[in-house]
Design an enzyme around this catalytic site. Structure first.
Site, PDB file in Angstrom:
ATOM      1  N   ASN A 183       0.876  -1.177   0.000  1.00  0.00           N
ATOM      2  CA  ASN A 183       0.000   0.000   0.000  1.00  0.00           C
ATOM      3  C   ASN A 183       0.908   1.219   0.000  1.00  0.00           C
ATOM      4  O   ASN A 183       1.486   1.564   1.026  1.00  0.00           O
ATOM      5  CB  ASN A 183      -0.900  -0.038   1.244  1.00  0.00           C
ATOM      6  CG  ASN A 183      -1.727   1.237   1.392  1.00  0.00           C
ATOM      7  OD1 ASN A 183      -1.771   2.069   0.484  1.00  0.00           O
ATOM      8  ND2 ASN A 183      -2.380   1.386   2.531  1.00  0.00           N
ATOM      9  N   LYS A 205       0.195   4.257  -0.294  1.00  0.00           N
ATOM     10  CA  LYS A 205      -0.425   5.465   0.285  1.00  0.00           C
ATOM     11  C   LYS A 205      -0.165   6.665  -0.644  1.00  0.00           C
ATOM     12  O   LYS A 205      -0.040   6.476  -1.850  1.00  0.00           O
ATOM     13  CB  LYS A 205       0.057   5.683   1.729  1.00  0.00           C
ATOM     14  CG  LYS A 205      -0.143   4.410   2.573  1.00  0.00           C
ATOM     15  CD  LYS A 205       0.073   4.577   4.047  1.00  0.00           C
ATOM     16  CE  LYS A 205      -0.158   3.237   4.749  1.00  0.00           C
ATOM     17  NZ  LYS A 205      -0.012   3.327   6.200  1.00  0.00           N
ATOM     18  N   HIS A 216      -9.521   1.216   5.000  1.00  0.00           N
ATOM     19  CA  HIS A 216      -8.237   1.395   5.692  1.00  0.00           C
ATOM     20  C   HIS A 216      -8.450   2.340   6.881  1.00  0.00           C
ATOM     21  O   HIS A 216      -9.250   3.276   6.799  1.00  0.00           O
ATOM     22  CB  HIS A 216      -7.190   1.965   4.721  1.00  0.00           C
ATOM     23  CG  HIS A 216      -5.807   1.911   5.291  1.00  0.00           C
ATOM     24  ND1 HIS A 216      -5.358   2.825   6.218  1.00  0.00           N
ATOM     25  CD2 HIS A 216      -4.796   1.046   5.092  1.00  0.00           C
ATOM     26  CE1 HIS A 216      -4.114   2.516   6.561  1.00  0.00           C
ATOM     27  NE2 HIS A 216      -3.747   1.438   5.896  1.00  0.00           N
ATOM     28  N   GLU A 236      -6.781   4.715   7.956  1.00  0.00           N
ATOM     29  CA  GLU A 236      -6.530   6.128   7.663  1.00  0.00           C
ATOM     30  C   GLU A 236      -7.766   6.766   7.032  1.00  0.00           C
ATOM     31  O   GLU A 236      -8.058   7.944   7.231  1.00  0.00           O
ATOM     32  CB  GLU A 236      -5.297   6.266   6.751  1.00  0.00           C
ATOM     33  CG  GLU A 236      -4.020   6.006   7.551  1.00  0.00           C
ATOM     34  CD  GLU A 236      -2.857   5.483   6.743  1.00  0.00           C
ATOM     35  OE1 GLU A 236      -2.879   5.549   5.503  1.00  0.00           O
ATOM     36  OE2 GLU A 236      -1.896   4.981   7.377  1.00  0.00           O
ATOM     37  N   GLU A 239      -5.068  -4.686  10.732  1.00  0.00           N
ATOM     38  CA  GLU A 239      -4.054  -3.650  10.915  1.00  0.00           C
ATOM     39  C   GLU A 239      -4.308  -2.926  12.242  1.00  0.00           C
ATOM     40  O   GLU A 239      -5.158  -2.019  12.302  1.00  0.00           O
ATOM     41  CB  GLU A 239      -4.108  -2.641   9.767  1.00  0.00           C
ATOM     42  CG  GLU A 239      -3.832  -3.260   8.410  1.00  0.00           C
ATOM     43  CD  GLU A 239      -3.311  -2.234   7.408  1.00  0.00           C
ATOM     44  OE1 GLU A 239      -2.291  -2.534   6.785  1.00  0.00           O
ATOM     45  OE2 GLU A 239      -3.887  -1.147   7.279  1.00  0.00           O
ATOM     46  N   GLY A 293       2.812   2.558  10.743  1.00  0.00           N
ATOM     47  CA  GLY A 293       3.766   3.654  10.563  1.00  0.00           C
ATOM     48  C   GLY A 293       4.471   4.077  11.842  1.00  0.00           C
ATOM     49  O   GLY A 293       5.092   5.129  11.888  1.00  0.00           O
ATOM     50  N   SER A 318       3.767  -1.930  10.331  1.00  0.00           N
ATOM     51  CA  SER A 318       5.220  -1.999  10.520  1.00  0.00           C
ATOM     52  C   SER A 318       5.802  -3.375  10.216  1.00  0.00           C
ATOM     53  O   SER A 318       6.733  -3.826  10.888  1.00  0.00           O
ATOM     54  CB  SER A 318       5.610  -1.540  11.930  1.00  0.00           C
ATOM     55  OG  SER A 318       5.204  -0.193  12.135  1.00  0.00           O
TER      56      SER A 318
END
Ligand code: 13P
Length: 254
Positions: A9, A11, A95, A97, A167, A173, A212
């Protein structure tokens, strides 16, 4: 036996030239990797480039998002049909985010999943808890809620046509990876939740880990019984790291 799926991904990163270079490096490097299925999900403007570079190779193309509507007056949105036309096989849906920054609810995610499947593509449904939810002991309730909402809105049959990515939001991140045992426990919980509705679908659905994942921890994570692949952020932007994770997927598959 579920074939490992390693998806990058990207991003909102990269330029036209860096995206092209990364796609070419992944394509070249993966010709030697047979056992993992490999996917790259670049930003929308680079999908045409992806279709061109990856062509009919084994490296598949995915998108990071899709509109909840099929077509019409939705300025700035991109439809599932358009993504299918540009050669996408996968679409990341829900996701964290997008849930966090763009207010995506389970109802919105459910619509995206349905349109993705209608257009013959495979959604990667993202679920996961925040640190606060984990610390409050609400982790299982949160994840069960995210899964159940989709079962209620889209039926259990849709889980036969999608992939799941667990996730944990606190691991994205941050460099803080869930330990293999922590991740395995949640993956197993998700699989059991689906098995309550349909054991055959639960045995087949792939559950990827994201947060990560790096070359140094990939093999141990991917060797867990219920971890069937990875959804990779930062490490997917470095060809060498992404390829090492793809290799670990193959090694874990034996
Ligand atoms: P990182 O690998 O950068 O933690 O990101 C994970 C992720 O969000 C993939 O979708």
């Amino acid at each position: 036996m579920r074939q490992p799926l390693i998806a990058g991904n990207w991003k909102m990163n990269g330029t036209r030239s860096s995206a092209e270079a990364l796609m070419k490096a992944v394509l070249q490097g993966t010709s030697a990797i047979e056992k993992s299925e490999i996917v790259v999900c670049p930003p929308f403007p680079f999908l045409a480039l992806g279709e061109q570079v990856l062509g009919a190779s084994a490296v598949r193309l995915g998108a990071q998002n899709v509109c909840t509507e099929a077509s019409g007056a939705y300025t700035g949105e991109v439809s599932a049909q358009m993504l299918a036309e540009f050669g996408c096989h996968y679409i990341i849906c829900g996701h964290s985010e997008r849930r966090e920054h763009y207010g995506e609810t389970d109802a919105i995610v459910a619509k995206k999943l349905a349109l993705t499947i209608d257009q013959g593509m495979t959604p990667i449904l993202c679920v996961g808890e925040t640190l606060e939810q984990r610390e409050q002991g609400r982790m299982e309730d949160v994840i069960a809620g995210q899964i159940d909402e989709i079962i209620n809105r889209n039926t259990i049959a849709s889980f036969g046509q999608l992939e799941i990515a667990y996730e944990p939001v606190w691991a994205i991140g941050t460099g803080k990876t869930a330990t293999p045992a922590q991740a395995q426990a949640v993956h197993n919980f998700i699989r059991r939740r689906i098995a309550d509705h349909d054991p055959a679908i639960a045995a087949k659905v792939r559950i990827l880990y994201g947060g990560s994942m790096k070359p140094g921890n990939a093999l141990e994570l991917l060797s867990q019984a219920d971890i069937d692949g990875g959804l990779i952020g930062g490490a997917a932007l470095v060809a060498e790291d992404f390829l090492a994770i793809c290799q670990a997927g193959g090694t874990a598959a034996g």
